[in-house]
Design a protein around this motif. Structure first.
Motif, mmCIF file in Angstrom:
data_model
loop_
_atom_site.group_PDB
_atom_site.id
_atom_site.type_symbol
_atom_site.label_atom_id
_atom_site.label_comp_id
_atom_site.label_asym_id
_atom_site.label_seq_id
_atom_site.Cartn_x
_atom_site.Cartn_y
_atom_site.Cartn_z
ATOM 1 N N GLU A 108 60.354 55.048 94.151
ATOM 2 C CA GLU A 108 61.606 54.872 94.886
ATOM 3 C C GLU A 108 62.360 53.644 94.407
ATOM 4 N N ALA A 109 61.611 52.654 93.906
ATOM 5 C CA ALA A 109 62.248 51.441 93.394
ATOM 6 C C ALA A 109 62.718 51.597 91.958
ATOM 7 N N GLY A 110 62.462 52.774 91.363
ATOM 8 C CA GLY A 110 62.934 53.047 90.019
ATOM 9 C C GLY A 110 61.977 52.680 88.906
ATOM 10 N N VAL A 111 60.712 52.398 89.253
ATOM 11 C CA VAL A 111 59.723 52.054 88.223
ATOM 12 C C VAL A 111 59.341 53.317 87.453
ATOM 13 N N ASP A 112 59.193 53.205 86.151
ATOM 14 C CA ASP A 112 58.912 54.357 85.305
ATOM 15 C C ASP A 112 57.487 54.857 85.500
ATOM 16 N N GLU A 113 57.269 56.114 85.155
ATOM 17 C CA GLU A 113 55.975 56.764 85.385
ATOM 18 C C GLU A 113 54.862 56.165 84.534
ATOM 19 N N GLU A 114 55.175 55.725 83.341
ATOM 20 C CA GLU A 114 54.150 55.124 82.484
ATOM 21 C C GLU A 114 53.571 53.866 83.133
ATOM 22 N N SER A 115 54.444 53.056 83.701
ATOM 23 C CA SER A 115 53.995 51.836 84.371
ATOM 24 C C SER A 115 53.167 52.169 85.604
ATOM 25 N N ILE A 116 53.619 53.134 86.381
ATOM 26 C CA ILE A 116 52.907 53.519 87.592
ATOM 27 C C ILE A 116 51.518 54.039 87.250
ATOM 28 N N ARG A 117 51.431 54.876 86.229
ATOM 29 C CA ARG A 117 50.125 55.415 85.851
ATOM 30 C C ARG A 117 49.179 54.306 85.404
ATOM 31 N N ALA A 118 49.686 53.356 84.639
ATOM 32 C CA ALA A 118 48.849 52.248 84.191
ATOM 33 C C ALA A 118 48.325 51.442 85.374
ATOM 34 N N ILE A 119 49.193 51.187 86.337
ATOM 35 C CA ILE A 119 48.784 50.429 87.528
ATOM 36 C C ILE A 119 47.704 51.186 88.289
ATOM 37 N N LEU A 120 47.887 52.474 88.473
ATOM 38 C CA LEU A 120 46.891 53.268 89.192
ATOM 39 C C LEU A 120 45.564 53.315 88.444
ATOM 40 N N SER A 121 45.612 53.337 87.131
ATOM 41 C CA SER A 121 44.392 53.517 86.341
ATOM 42 C C SER A 121 43.468 52.310 86.408
ATOM 43 N N HIS A 122 43.978 51.144 86.779
ATOM 44 C CA HIS A 122 43.088 49.977 86.805
ATOM 45 C C HIS A 122 42.092 50.054 87.956
ATOM 46 N N GLY A 123 42.323 50.977 88.905
ATOM 47 C CA GLY A 123 41.391 51.150 90.009
ATOM 48 C C GLY A 123 40.443 52.311 89.834
ATOM 49 N N ARG A 124 40.276 52.770 88.605
ATOM 50 C CA ARG A 124 39.492 53.972 88.314
ATOM 51 C C ARG A 124 38.102 53.941 88.948
ATOM 52 N N GLU A 125 37.404 52.855 88.872
ATOM 53 C CA GLU A 125 36.031 52.804 89.375
ATOM 54 C C GLU A 125 35.953 52.504 90.862
ATOM 55 N N PHE A 126 37.088 52.234 91.496
ATOM 56 C CA PHE A 126 37.067 51.769 92.875
ATOM 57 C C PHE A 126 37.855 52.650 93.842
ATOM 58 N N CYS A 127 39.073 53.017 93.467
ATOM 59 C CA CYS A 127 39.926 53.647 94.479
ATOM 60 C C CYS A 127 40.892 54.699 93.945
ATOM 61 N N THR A 128 40.833 55.037 92.682
ATOM 62 C CA THR A 128 41.661 56.135 92.167
ATOM 63 C C THR A 128 40.829 56.979 91.202
ATOM 64 N N ASP A 129 41.365 58.146 90.855
ATOM 65 C CA ASP A 129 40.704 58.992 89.860
ATOM 66 C C ASP A 129 41.532 59.079 88.584
ATOM 67 N N VAL A 130 42.419 58.109 88.389
ATOM 68 C CA VAL A 130 43.266 58.071 87.201
ATOM 69 C C VAL A 130 42.506 57.369 86.082
#
Length: 222
Positions: A108-130
């Protein structure tokens, strides 16, 4: 750039082919493609969700380390630093649901999908499946934990980060009683994903964080 018509599109920007912004096209009005995440935007967005000094210090440390990793891979340093700075966007507000309140607000703030995916992926072992797949994602996954160990080691030394050596951090890496909450297995997993030796990644983290040692409170003790 102004485009009209159609449904969805992705346009690569500048000389960095991985950087793109995905936006919905509307047949009734023009759509302006904007560049990827910048440090200015990252600072503004993190300030809307975060107030605690230690979280800002962590953001600065990860950002600085990501800059060094970008230089190593020949990537866009400022872009990687911006992603690193924003990676814990929802942590203060939702520590038990970290990264579950990140994607939609950032979109909603206009952040690009590549950035969002990278942010989500740092939680792979803890809180996301990215799963981290790109060098940027694997780097963020790794330095998120590693910067904590580097910082904790630097605090034990009179010179802080100014004269910190890789060997000192490696010694503390092996001592699991030191900074016990830092997950060494995640750090090693990240290095393996990157195809890099632990010592080399530690060296890059030190190099990057040293540029911000005053902001991190890790300069030489007087």
């Amino acid at each position: 750039v102004h485009l009209t018509g159609g449904d969805f599109f992705a346009r690569r920007l500048w000389q960095f082919p991985a950087r793109c912004v995905i936006m919905r096209k509307n047949t009734e009005k023009e759509v302006i493609i904007m560049p990827g995440l910048t440090m200015e935007t990252a600072r503004q967005l993190l300030a809307t969700t975060t107030t605690e000094d230690h979280l800002f210090e962590h953001a600065i440390g990860v950002s600085a380390a990501m800059g060094a990793m970008a230089r190593h891979f020949g990537a866009d340093e400022e872009y990687w630093k911006a992603v690193g700075y924003l990676h814990d966007y929802d942590y203060e507000q939702f520590p038990e649901e970290h990264l579950h309140h990140t994607a939609e607000p950032l979109r909603e703030a206009g952040v690009d999908e590549e950035s969002i995916r990278a942010i989500l992926s740092h939680g792979r072992e803890f809180c996301t499946d990215v799963k981290p797949e790109t060098y940027m994602e694997k780097s963020l996954f790794t330095v998120d934990e590693l910067t904590g160990l580097v910082g904790a080691t630097a605090r034990m030394r009179p010179g802080g980060l100014s004269d910190l050596e890789v060997s000192s951090v490696k010694k503390k890496f092996k001592d699991k009683r030191f900074a016990a909450k830092i997950d060494r297995a995640v750090i090693q997993q990240g290095c393996d994903m990157l195809g890099m030796d632990l010592a080399d990644v530690i060296g890059l983290c030190i190099e990057g964080m040293r540029t911000e040692m005053d902001a991190l409170g890790l300069g030489p003790k007087e």
